[in-house]
Design a protein around this motif. Structure first.
Motif, PDB file in Angstrom:
ATOM      1  N   LEU B 150     -15.355  10.692  37.080  1.00 47.47           N
ATOM      2  CA  LEU B 150     -14.935  10.036  35.839  1.00 47.47           C
ATOM      3  C   LEU B 150     -16.109   9.407  35.109  1.00 47.47           C
ATOM      4  CD1 LEU B 150     -11.730   8.205  37.069  1.00 47.47           C
ATOM      5  CD2 LEU B 150     -11.908  10.389  35.918  1.00 47.47           C
ATOM      6  N   THR B 153     -16.561  10.165  31.462  1.00 48.95           N
ATOM      7  CA  THR B 153     -15.349  10.223  30.653  1.00 48.95           C
ATOM      8  C   THR B 153     -15.481   9.595  29.279  1.00 48.95           C
ATOM      9  OG1 THR B 153     -14.122  10.063  32.676  1.00 48.95           O
ATOM     10  CG2 THR B 153     -12.915   9.661  30.657  1.00 48.95           C
ATOM     11  N   SER B 154     -16.113   8.432  29.213  1.00 51.43           N
ATOM     12  CA  SER B 154     -16.083   7.685  27.963  1.00 51.43           C
ATOM     13  C   SER B 154     -17.206   8.095  27.024  1.00 51.43           C
ATOM     14  CB  SER B 154     -16.194   6.205  28.270  1.00 51.43           C
ATOM     15  OG  SER B 154     -17.313   5.999  29.083  1.00 51.43           O
ATOM     16  N   ILE B 155     -18.095   8.972  27.514  1.00 51.02           N
ATOM     17  CA  ILE B 155     -19.245   9.349  26.689  1.00 51.02           C
ATOM     18  C   ILE B 155     -18.844  10.476  25.737  1.00 51.02           C
ATOM     19  CG2 ILE B 155     -21.603  10.202  26.770  1.00 51.02           C
ATOM     20  CD1 ILE B 155     -21.672   9.130  29.654  1.00 51.02           C
ATOM     21  N   PRO B 156     -19.183  10.365  24.475  1.00 53.10           N
ATOM     22  CA  PRO B 156     -18.873  11.462  23.551  1.00 53.10           C
ATOM     23  C   PRO B 156     -19.540  12.758  24.016  1.00 53.10           C
ATOM     24  CG  PRO B 156     -19.590   9.535  22.348  1.00 53.10           C
ATOM     25  CD  PRO B 156     -19.796   9.229  23.790  1.00 53.10           C
TER      26      PRO B 156
END
Lengths: 292, 338
Positions: B150, B153-156
């Motif tokens: 994960l 996950t938050s990375i563009p």
């Protein structure tokens, strides 16, 4: 399974993910707040410094420009100090508008039901599926953007469907709760029921939707800036990446040019992501205690 | 059986048309709400770049007439919608005799292929990882390793793409950095070309898959946690069925349905994100064409790509919507109730 001691006064807002994510965002916010006190932000503009100077730890590094400078003689540290808050600001404005609109539309849909609900739900559903970046690109190419506020307003166009859906769903479930029925029976009007009875109970959901909205708007803004469609005069994290890729900084090995803005953006996105996950766990206790 | 009622199909088709209409209207209307008009701002930009443009006023007037900008807004709007329905996107502003559609068409298969493969991989891997994370019987060593997937996950997508580009293509020279295929091969159905296409698509693919699978995993984890407590799940375990059978047939199969719904909702974000990935890797899809259109200020091509993206998203959502009831008959019932 590990048995966890359950305290009666469980400080659930001290969720680990929430705290870690919050501190990450705090650090990034501090760059913009404290930075200008220690560093001359005029160095963020063209020709203020020598060109393509490597950072201080490299061989030819210079103490006057600790993070190096780029092609056009802009100091990297100064650019980051100016650019970081401007990226955060776009996210805040767009997400706040989105949340406001979402609150109004969502509670209208959930409360009134019937035709109103049908229309709002259908609109929100189709607006969610539209690939926002493509539309934003066309709009941004037509509208001359001088500052970040205009960009935030444009990004707000895509920030309302998610909060609307969340609020609507929450209103629908809360409406059936005993205390809400009680309030309605005691003659509270719609606003009282919405804001006094329901709103406090949706806070974690709203907060999660808000932080998700902020990072979504920052993502959109960065995307536009990277494509060269953001305001071109004000430094922003996306604009630095755009200028770096435009000057083939990757191929030329000028890593101090493109890596710092990407690192800061990664901290921002990971921070907001952790906050959103933490808030989700507060809102939905079933997710707590599961690893990850 | 089936569960594809006429009313359900009609409702979904209405949503399909509505999505396209809202998108196309936003693309048309919002730029026109802003002060100024595209022609004037284009000439202004030309003036900024070249210092001075001869007969700027006459140029503006002539172009306005040519593009029908002097007509009332509603006439322009209906003409725009009419052209859209006939797939007539007008001429490219930057390469005049070529139509916008001819500029975009060669890029479409590249994008659709990249997206389809990326979507399948991220959905399959993400959901498996998520289901394993939410399942109580998953070995604990696996429970500890899985969350690592994960990380991104938050990375563009495109930022991860830049990192991959720098480290894998430029530093280690393991994979090609940009383009759709090698210059040494001739396009066609021959092995070297196909191999080259695959090699060149690995990095864009990996940047999309690794960053987007976490979203599925998180959703699936939550759903699987819920299934853990269902009576039928406990019964399946009590009957002594093999763990694999319990996991797939009783767990994943029931938990995956809301995940499929999320697939339709996530489509827009996925398409937006992959456009930037294409730009980073100079992958010859629509995202890269869009970037070139931005540079050359080719408004009609930008508009064409935007409308096509909306059309592709709406179509895939519509197709998915038609698929659900075949998988889960309850959906037709639930949706028509709502």
């Amino acid at each position: 399974m590990v048995r966890r001691s359950v305290s009666r006064y469980n400080p659930e807002w001290l969720n680990k993910k929430l705290v870690i994510g919050g501190s990450m965002i705090l650090v990034v916010v501090l760059i913009g707040l404290v930075g200008p006190l220690f560093w001359n932000t005029d160095l963020a503009y063209v020709g203020s410094s020598p060109r393509s100077l490597p950072p201080i730890w490299a061989l030819k590094g210079n103490i006057a420009h600790p993070l190096g400078t780029e092609n056009m003689g802009r100091d990297m540290l100064a650019q980051l100090i100016v650019g970081t808050p401007s990226s955060l600001k776009v996210g805040l404005i767009a997400a706040s508008i989105g949340l406001g609109v979402g609150l109004v539309l969502g509670s209208l849909a959930g409360y009134m039901g019937g035709k109103v609900d049908n229309i709002i739900r259908t609109l929100a559903d189709s607006a969610t599926t539209i690939p926002s970046l493509a539309v934003l690109v066309v709009i941004a190419a037509h509208v001359r953007m001088q500052d970040t506020t205009v960009m935030a307003l444009i990004l707000a166009l895509f920030a309302w469907p998610h909060p609307t859906r969340i609020v609507r769903a929450q209103v629908l479930t809360l409406r059936e709760r005993g205390y809400v029925r009680m309030a309605i029976l005691s003659g509270a009007n719609a606003f009282e029921v919405m804001f006094i009875e329901m709103l406090p109970n949706m806070l974690p959901w709203l907060a999660a939707s808000y932080t998700g909205g902020i990072s979504g708007a920052i993502l959109g803004a960065t995307g536009l800036e990277v494509l060269g469609l953001g305001p071109a005069r004000v430094p922003s994290l996306g604009l630095i990446i755009n200028q770096a890729t435009g000057a083939s900084a990757l191929m030329r090995g000028l890593y101090w040019w493109w890596m710092p803005p990407i690192l800061i953006l990664m901290i921002i996105f990971t921070g907001f992501f952790l906050i959103t996950m933490g808030l989700d766990e507060i809102a939905n206790p079933r997710l707590r205690g599961v690893k990850a | 059986m089936g569960g594809l009622t006429k009313q359900y199909v009609l409702t979904r088709f209405f949503m399909f048309v509505l999505t396209i209409w809202i998108g196309a209207t936003a693309v048309f209307l919002i730029p026109r709400l802003a002060p100024g008009d595209p022609v004037t701002s284009m000439v202004m930009r030309m003036t900024e770049r070249e210092g001075r443009v001869e007969n700027a006023q006459e140029l503006i007037a002539a172009w306005k007439e040519r593009f029908g900008l002097n007509d009332p807004l509603y006439i322009q709007y209906f003409r725009y919608l009419g052209n859209l329905v006939r797939f007539d996107f007008g001429y490219s502003l930057a390469n005049f005799p070529t139509t916008a559609w001819e500029m975009v068409r060669p890029a479409l298969p590249w994008s659709v292929r990249l997206l389809a493969v990326a979507l399948i991989f991220s959905f399959a891997i993400g959901n498996t990882v998520g289901a394993l994370m939410g399942w109580r019987k998953t070995p604990s060593w696996l429970q500890n390793i899985l969350p690592l997937s994960l990380t991104f996950t938050s990375i563009p997508y495109f930022m991860f793409g830049i990192l991959l580009l720098y480290f894998i293509a430029f530093q280690l020279h393991l994979l090609p950095a940009s383009g759709g295929y090698s210059r040494d091969v001739t396009p066609g159905w021959n092995l070297p070309y196909i191999r080259s296409v695959i090699t060149y698509s690995i990095l864009p693919l990996v940047s999309i898959v690794l960053t987007s699978m976490g979203g599925w995993a998180l959703g699936m984890r939550g759903l699987m946690v819920g299934v853990n407590n269902e009576d039928y799940f406990l019964l399946a375990q009590a009957k002594g069925l093999s763990p694999a059978r319990v996991f797939f047939r009783y767990g994943v199969r029931n938990a995956i349905l809301p995940s499929l719904t999320a697939l339709a909702l996530g489509m827009g974000g996925l398409i937006s994100g992959s456009m930037l990935v294409e730009y980073i890797f100079a992958y010859p899809g629509t995202g890269y064409t869009l970037y070139r259109a931005i540079i050359t200020q080719d408004y009609t091509v930008m508009q064409t790509i935007c409308n096509l993206m909306i059309l592709i998203t709406a179509t895939s959502v519509f197709l998915l919507d038609l698929l659900y009831p075949l998988i889960d008959p309850r959906i037709t019932f639930r949706r028509s109730q709502m």
